[in-house]
Scaffold this motif. Structure first.
Motif, PDB file in Angstrom:
ATOM      1  N   GLU A  30       1.525   2.294  78.495  1.00 41.68           N
ATOM      2  CA  GLU A  30       2.387   3.507  78.032  1.00 41.68           C
ATOM      3  C   GLU A  30       3.409   2.932  77.139  1.00 41.68           C
ATOM      4  O   GLU A  30       3.563   3.529  76.140  1.00 41.68           O
ATOM      5  CB  GLU A  30       2.668   4.318  79.060  1.00 41.68           C
ATOM      6  CG  GLU A  30       3.436   5.612  78.795  1.00 41.68           C
ATOM      7  CD  GLU A  30       2.516   6.472  78.429  1.00 41.68           C
ATOM      8  OE1 GLU A  30       2.818   7.582  77.587  1.00 41.68           O
ATOM      9  OE2 GLU A  30       1.340   6.819  78.811  1.00 41.68           O
ATOM     10  N   ARG A  31       4.215   2.189  77.491  1.00 41.76           N
ATOM     11  CA  ARG A  31       5.620   1.847  76.943  1.00 41.76           C
ATOM     12  C   ARG A  31       5.227   0.953  75.642  1.00 41.76           C
ATOM     13  O   ARG A  31       5.568   1.261  74.521  1.00 41.76           O
ATOM     14  CB  ARG A  31       6.504   1.104  77.860  1.00 41.76           C
ATOM     15  CG  ARG A  31       7.072   1.978  78.905  1.00 41.76           C
ATOM     16  CD  ARG A  31       8.339   1.074  79.299  1.00 41.76           C
ATOM     17  NE  ARG A  31       8.069   0.019  80.218  1.00 41.76           N
ATOM     18  CZ  ARG A  31       7.569  -0.096  81.264  1.00 41.76           C
ATOM     19  NH1 ARG A  31       7.522   0.997  82.177  1.00 41.76           N
ATOM     20  NH2 ARG A  31       7.311  -1.325  81.982  1.00 41.76           N
ATOM     21  N   SER A  32       4.406   0.115  75.803  1.00 42.81           N
ATOM     22  CA  SER A  32       4.118  -0.804  74.751  1.00 42.81           C
ATOM     23  C   SER A  32       3.143  -0.050  73.691  1.00 42.81           C
ATOM     24  O   SER A  32       3.377  -0.447  72.429  1.00 42.81           O
ATOM     25  CB  SER A  32       3.351  -2.272  75.093  1.00 42.81           C
ATOM     26  OG  SER A  32       1.865  -1.804  75.728  1.00 42.81           O
ATOM     27  N   ARG A  34       1.938   3.662  73.447  1.00 44.10           N
ATOM     28  CA  ARG A  34       2.123   4.737  72.886  1.00 44.10           C
ATOM     29  C   ARG A  34       3.561   4.980  72.642  1.00 44.10           C
ATOM     30  O   ARG A  34       3.792   5.756  71.794  1.00 44.10           O
ATOM     31  CB  ARG A  34       1.883   5.694  74.169  1.00 44.10           C
ATOM     32  CG  ARG A  34       1.828   7.372  73.855  1.00 44.10           C
ATOM     33  CD  ARG A  34       0.932   8.100  74.328  1.00 44.10           C
ATOM     34  NE  ARG A  34       0.377   8.235  75.634  1.00 44.10           N
ATOM     35  CZ  ARG A  34      -0.181   9.274  76.405  1.00 44.10           C
ATOM     36  NH1 ARG A  34      -1.059   9.746  75.557  1.00 44.10           N
ATOM     37  NH2 ARG A  34      -0.359   9.079  77.597  1.00 44.10           N
ATOM     38  N   GLU A  35       4.613   4.241  73.282  1.00 44.80           N
ATOM     39  CA  GLU A  35       5.913   4.476  72.903  1.00 44.80           C
ATOM     40  C   GLU A  35       6.425   3.636  72.018  1.00 44.80           C
ATOM     41  O   GLU A  35       7.636   3.536  71.421  1.00 44.80           O
ATOM     42  CB  GLU A  35       6.774   4.278  74.409  1.00 44.80           C
ATOM     43  CG  GLU A  35       6.884   5.339  75.271  1.00 44.80           C
ATOM     44  CD  GLU A  35       7.297   5.405  76.737  1.00 44.80           C
ATOM     45  OE1 GLU A  35       8.431   4.344  76.519  1.00 44.80           O
ATOM     46  OE2 GLU A  35       7.140   5.769  77.464  1.00 44.80           O
ATOM     47  N   GLY A  36       5.485   2.513  71.502  1.00 49.82           N
ATOM     48  CA  GLY A  36       5.463   1.676  70.383  1.00 49.82           C
ATOM     49  C   GLY A  36       6.512   0.720  70.359  1.00 49.82           C
ATOM     50  O   GLY A  36       7.150  -0.023  69.727  1.00 49.82           O
ATOM     51  N   LEU A  37       7.154   0.168  71.745  1.00 49.39           N
ATOM     52  CA  LEU A  37       7.971  -0.772  71.941  1.00 49.39           C
ATOM     53  C   LEU A  37       7.516  -2.260  71.837  1.00 49.39           C
ATOM     54  O   LEU A  37       8.233  -3.028  71.387  1.00 49.39           O
ATOM     55  CB  LEU A  37       8.384  -0.740  73.707  1.00 49.39           C
ATOM     56  CG  LEU A  37       9.069   0.750  74.109  1.00 49.39           C
ATOM     57  CD1 LEU A  37       9.448   0.872  75.244  1.00 49.39           C
ATOM     58  CD2 LEU A  37      10.245   1.020  72.996  1.00 49.39           C
ATOM     59  N   ASN A  38       6.373  -2.463  72.137  1.00 50.07           N
ATOM     60  CA  ASN A  38       5.790  -3.712  71.829  1.00 50.07           C
ATOM     61  C   ASN A  38       4.241  -3.952  71.697  1.00 50.07           C
ATOM     62  O   ASN A  38       3.765  -4.068  72.685  1.00 50.07           O
ATOM     63  CB  ASN A  38       6.172  -4.856  72.740  1.00 50.07           C
ATOM     64  CG  ASN A  38       6.046  -6.440  72.566  1.00 50.07           C
ATOM     65  OD1 ASN A  38       5.138  -6.724  71.858  1.00 50.07           O
ATOM     66  ND2 ASN A  38       6.966  -7.223  72.973  1.00 50.07           N
ATOM     67  N   TRP A  65      -7.287   3.595  75.378  1.00 51.52           N
ATOM     68  CA  TRP A  65      -6.131   2.275  75.180  1.00 51.52           C
ATOM     69  C   TRP A  65      -6.379   1.387  73.908  1.00 51.52           C
ATOM     70  O   TRP A  65      -5.456   1.320  72.923  1.00 51.52           O
ATOM     71  CB  TRP A  65      -5.666   1.616  76.215  1.00 51.52           C
ATOM     72  CG  TRP A  65      -5.140   2.671  77.233  1.00 51.52           C
ATOM     73  CD1 TRP A  65      -5.224   2.717  78.768  1.00 51.52           C
ATOM     74  CD2 TRP A  65      -3.614   3.177  77.205  1.00 51.52           C
ATOM     75  NE1 TRP A  65      -4.286   3.802  79.258  1.00 51.52           N
ATOM     76  CE2 TRP A  65      -3.400   3.904  78.365  1.00 51.52           C
ATOM     77  CE3 TRP A  65      -2.779   3.185  76.185  1.00 51.52           C
ATOM     78  CZ2 TRP A  65      -2.188   4.520  78.502  1.00 51.52           C
ATOM     79  CZ3 TRP A  65      -1.403   4.013  76.314  1.00 51.52           C
ATOM     80  CH2 TRP A  65      -1.257   4.635  77.476  1.00 51.52           C
TER      81      TRP A  65
END
Length: 234
Positions: A30-32, A34-38, A65
């Protein structure tokens, strides 16, 4: 954790640990992605989770995914992209011949192979080819499937990669079994069984025994079929 589970061969311990940690795995996706963090981490996770997703029946989640990660990718890490493409090819090809998925699966595999060839990563190319060959086989493209499996087998044999020798030999022999060439298929399945045992991969050993049992069944060798299938089931 995900990469260890992917590389663990016949060892189920890492897969079991991944199941225990799967809420955390989902949070990383989710973070890497959809939220574009990494995005690199997201691609690597998609590349590594294939075995886990398949074993636990998460086909829809795998497709969600991998497609999302590939769409968000800035293409700065070709190796991570190639692994995610391979996973996408595998899962979009699971319903071979149904709708657009099989064509998408082929496209993803071909893009992955192009990257491995550009990088000169022969082991990764061979591993991707073996799964691509199975999709081609399921689509009825037997000549293409045979060529892909044969190339995978040649690369893996030169590298001494016993597990992938087993995968490639099984897929190659399947193309002969499909057309009733049992004399061609059986010795190649025997190569697969020997390689699976050398790799100490129980899944591949069981699979090879299953195919040998199927071959014996189709040629009327019922005692041999029973022996192989009983061993495969065990």
């Amino acid at each position: 954790l995900a990469e260890n589970a992917f590389e663990a061969g016949g060892n189920i311990d890492w897969l079991a640990r991944t199941k225990e940690e799967y809420d955390n795995v989902r949070a990383v996706l989710e973070r890497s992605i959809r939220e574009g963090l990494n995005i690199e981490i997201g691609l690597r996770m998609c590349g590594a989770l294939a075995k886990f997703w398949f074993n636990h029946g998460h086909l829809r989640e795998a497709k969600f995914w991998t497609r999302l990660a590939l769409e968000a990718d800035d293409r700065s890490c070709p190796e991570a992209r190639a692994k995610a493409l391979r996973t996408a090819g595998f899962f979009f090809g699971q319903l071979a011949g149904v709708g657009e998925d099989s064509e998408l699966g082929k496209t993803y595999f071909e893009q992955s192979l192009a990257i491995w060839q550009e990088l000169g990563a022969e082991k990764e190319e061979a591993f991707t080819l073996v799964h691509y060959s199975f999709l081609l086989y399921r689509l009825g493209l037997l000549e293409d499937a045979r060529r892909a499996a044969q190339k995978s087998l040649e690369i893996s044999s030169a590298a001494g990669d016993q597990a992938n020798i087993a995968r490639a030999a099984n897929n190659l022999a399947l193309t002969w079994l499909e057309v009733g060439e049992f004399g061609q298929a059986k010795p190649i399945f025997e190569v697969a069984l020997s390689a699976a045992r050398s790799a100490r991969d129980k899944y591949l050993e069981g699979l090879s025994l299953h195919y040998l049992g199927e071959t014996a069944l189709r040629t009327g060798q019922l005692a041999q079929a029973k022996e192989c299938l009983t061993q495969s089931l065990a």
